[in-house]
Scaffold this motif. Structure first.
Motif, mmCIF file in Angstrom:
data_model
loop_
_atom_site.group_PDB
_atom_site.id
_atom_site.type_symbol
_atom_site.label_atom_id
_atom_site.label_comp_id
_atom_site.label_asym_id
_atom_site.label_seq_id
_atom_site.Cartn_x
_atom_site.Cartn_y
_atom_site.Cartn_z
ATOM 1 N N THR A 257 -0.348 6.285 -6.092
ATOM 2 C CA THR A 257 -0.045 6.509 -4.687
ATOM 3 C C THR A 257 -0.240 5.571 -3.902
ATOM 4 O O THR A 257 0.562 5.420 -2.645
ATOM 5 N N ASN A 258 -0.929 4.571 -4.251
ATOM 6 C CA ASN A 258 -1.342 3.299 -3.347
ATOM 7 C C ASN A 258 -1.411 2.139 -4.369
ATOM 8 O O ASN A 258 -2.529 1.915 -4.985
ATOM 9 N N LEU A 259 -0.301 1.322 -4.341
ATOM 10 C CA LEU A 259 -0.422 -0.072 -5.504
ATOM 11 C C LEU A 259 -1.430 -0.726 -5.074
ATOM 12 O O LEU A 259 -2.189 -1.074 -6.263
ATOM 13 N N LYS B 234 -7.278 -2.865 -7.083
ATOM 14 C CA LYS B 234 -8.617 -3.233 -6.543
ATOM 15 C C LYS B 234 -9.606 -3.450 -7.393
ATOM 16 O O LYS B 234 -10.521 -4.209 -7.713
ATOM 17 N N SER B 235 -9.465 -2.267 -8.381
ATOM 18 C CA SER B 235 -10.511 -2.022 -9.508
ATOM 19 C C SER B 235 -9.928 -1.264 -10.571
ATOM 20 O O SER B 235 -10.184 -0.501 -10.881
ATOM 21 N N HIS B 236 -8.788 -2.049 -11.100
ATOM 22 C CA HIS B 236 -7.935 -1.267 -12.389
ATOM 23 C C HIS B 236 -8.801 -1.244 -13.426
ATOM 24 O O HIS B 236 -9.554 -2.237 -13.850
ATOM 25 N N HIS B 237 -8.958 -0.247 -14.273
ATOM 26 C CA HIS B 237 -9.591 -0.061 -15.638
ATOM 27 C C HIS B 237 -9.216 -0.859 -16.631
ATOM 28 O O HIS B 237 -9.903 -1.151 -17.565
ATOM 29 N N ARG B 238 -7.751 -1.538 -16.628
ATOM 30 C CA ARG B 238 -7.405 -2.191 -17.740
ATOM 31 C C ARG B 238 -7.269 -3.812 -17.321
ATOM 32 O O ARG B 238 -6.954 -4.355 -18.280
ATOM 33 N N GLU B 239 -8.323 -4.129 -16.392
ATOM 34 C CA GLU B 239 -8.287 -5.571 -16.015
ATOM 35 C C GLU B 239 -8.802 -6.482 -17.155
ATOM 36 O O GLU B 239 -7.909 -7.351 -17.633
ATOM 37 N N VAL B 240 -9.573 -6.151 -17.814
ATOM 38 C CA VAL B 240 -10.274 -7.008 -18.917
ATOM 39 C C VAL B 240 -9.629 -7.062 -19.949
ATOM 40 O O VAL B 240 -9.024 -8.098 -20.672
ATOM 41 N N GLN B 241 -8.921 -5.940 -20.375
ATOM 42 C CA GLN B 241 -8.008 -5.873 -21.417
ATOM 43 C C GLN B 241 -6.718 -6.379 -21.135
ATOM 44 O O GLN B 241 -6.294 -7.353 -22.039
ATOM 45 N N LEU B 242 -6.150 -6.614 -20.066
ATOM 46 C CA LEU B 242 -4.973 -7.185 -19.665
ATOM 47 C C LEU B 242 -5.093 -8.633 -19.886
ATOM 48 O O LEU B 242 -4.358 -9.703 -20.330
ATOM 49 N N LYS B 243 -6.426 -9.080 -19.088
ATOM 50 C CA LYS B 243 -6.315 -10.653 -18.968
ATOM 51 C C LYS B 243 -6.693 -11.343 -20.392
ATOM 52 O O LYS B 243 -6.416 -12.315 -20.806
ATOM 53 N N SER B 244 -7.236 -10.570 -21.430
ATOM 54 C CA SER B 244 -7.493 -10.830 -22.897
ATOM 55 C C SER B 244 -6.038 -11.048 -23.583
ATOM 56 O O SER B 244 -6.045 -11.737 -24.544
ATOM 57 N N GLN B 245 -5.022 -10.222 -23.184
ATOM 58 C CA GLN B 245 -3.843 -10.306 -23.754
ATOM 59 C C GLN B 245 -2.870 -11.741 -23.528
ATOM 60 O O GLN B 245 -1.916 -11.943 -23.889
ATOM 61 N N ALA C 260 0.957 -1.121 0.040
ATOM 62 C CA ALA C 260 0.099 0.016 0.104
ATOM 63 C C ALA C 260 0.771 1.251 -0.147
ATOM 64 O O ALA C 260 0.766 2.146 0.758
ATOM 65 N N SER C 261 1.660 1.343 -0.749
ATOM 66 C CA SER C 261 2.788 2.315 -0.938
ATOM 67 C C SER C 261 2.794 2.892 -2.394
ATOM 68 O O SER C 261 2.293 2.309 -3.305
ATOM 69 N N PRO C 262 3.365 4.035 -2.601
ATOM 70 C CA PRO C 262 3.376 4.570 -3.997
ATOM 71 C C PRO C 262 4.330 4.062 -4.726
ATOM 72 O O PRO C 262 5.375 3.564 -4.371
ATOM 73 N N GLY C 263 4.018 4.108 -6.079
ATOM 74 C CA GLY C 263 4.987 3.321 -7.126
ATOM 75 C C GLY C 263 4.622 3.594 -8.373
ATOM 76 O O GLY C 263 3.578 3.582 -8.699
ATOM 77 N N ILE C 264 5.569 2.928 -9.206
ATOM 78 C CA ILE C 264 5.358 2.882 -10.574
ATOM 79 C C ILE C 264 5.211 1.230 -10.975
ATOM 80 O O ILE C 264 5.742 0.509 -10.268
ATOM 81 N N TYR C 265 4.105 0.679 -11.602
ATOM 82 C CA TYR C 265 3.885 -0.586 -11.621
ATOM 83 C C TYR C 265 4.020 -1.165 -13.340
ATOM 84 O O TYR C 265 3.658 -0.222 -14.266
ATOM 85 N N LEU D 163 8.114 -0.586 -8.930
ATOM 86 C CA LEU D 163 9.271 0.229 -8.321
ATOM 87 C C LEU D 163 8.579 1.041 -7.223
ATOM 88 O O LEU D 163 7.865 2.162 -7.653
ATOM 89 N N GLN D 164 9.036 0.897 -5.948
ATOM 90 C CA GLN D 164 8.423 1.877 -4.866
ATOM 91 C C GLN D 164 9.198 3.292 -5.009
ATOM 92 O O GLN D 164 10.318 3.019 -5.159
ATOM 93 N N VAL D 165 8.345 4.291 -5.078
ATOM 94 C CA VAL D 165 9.155 5.402 -4.972
ATOM 95 C C VAL D 165 8.251 6.403 -4.158
ATOM 96 O O VAL D 165 7.165 6.135 -3.570
#
Length: 80
Positions: free
Chosen positions: A43-45, A50-61, A22-27, A70-72
């Motif tokens: 700001t909170n990975l 929990k509800s990423h807008h790209r979930e369906v798109q990523l799962k299809s790929q 639950a920290s800020p980062g680049i994913y 990378l925690q920053v």
């Protein structure tokens, strides 16, 4: 210049995304054949995934997606 290899960062499987820090980062969403499917920042990975807008798109790929990060500091994420 800082060089980052996403394949060497800590990661969890997509199914384990609830245990992200639950920290800020680049994913990075990475496929099973090491292709980077998506890069984002938060700001909170944990909350972000929990509800990423790209979930369906990523799962299809790709079936097996892993989420590397990378925690920053929060001030690093604020760029214009």
């Amino acid at each position: 210049m800082l060089k980052i290899n996403p394949l060497e960062l800590p990661f969890v499987s997509f199914q384990e995304r609830k245990i992200l820090p639950a920290s800020p980062g680049i994913y990075f969403a990475i496929s099973s054949n090491d292709k980077i499917l998506y890069i984002g920042r938060s700001t909170n990975l944990r909350n972000r995934w929990k509800s990423h807008h790209r979930e369906v798109q990523l799962k299809s790929q790709s079936e097996d997606i892993r989420l590397a990060w990378l925690q920053v500091g929060v001030n690093i994420l604020i760029f214009r």
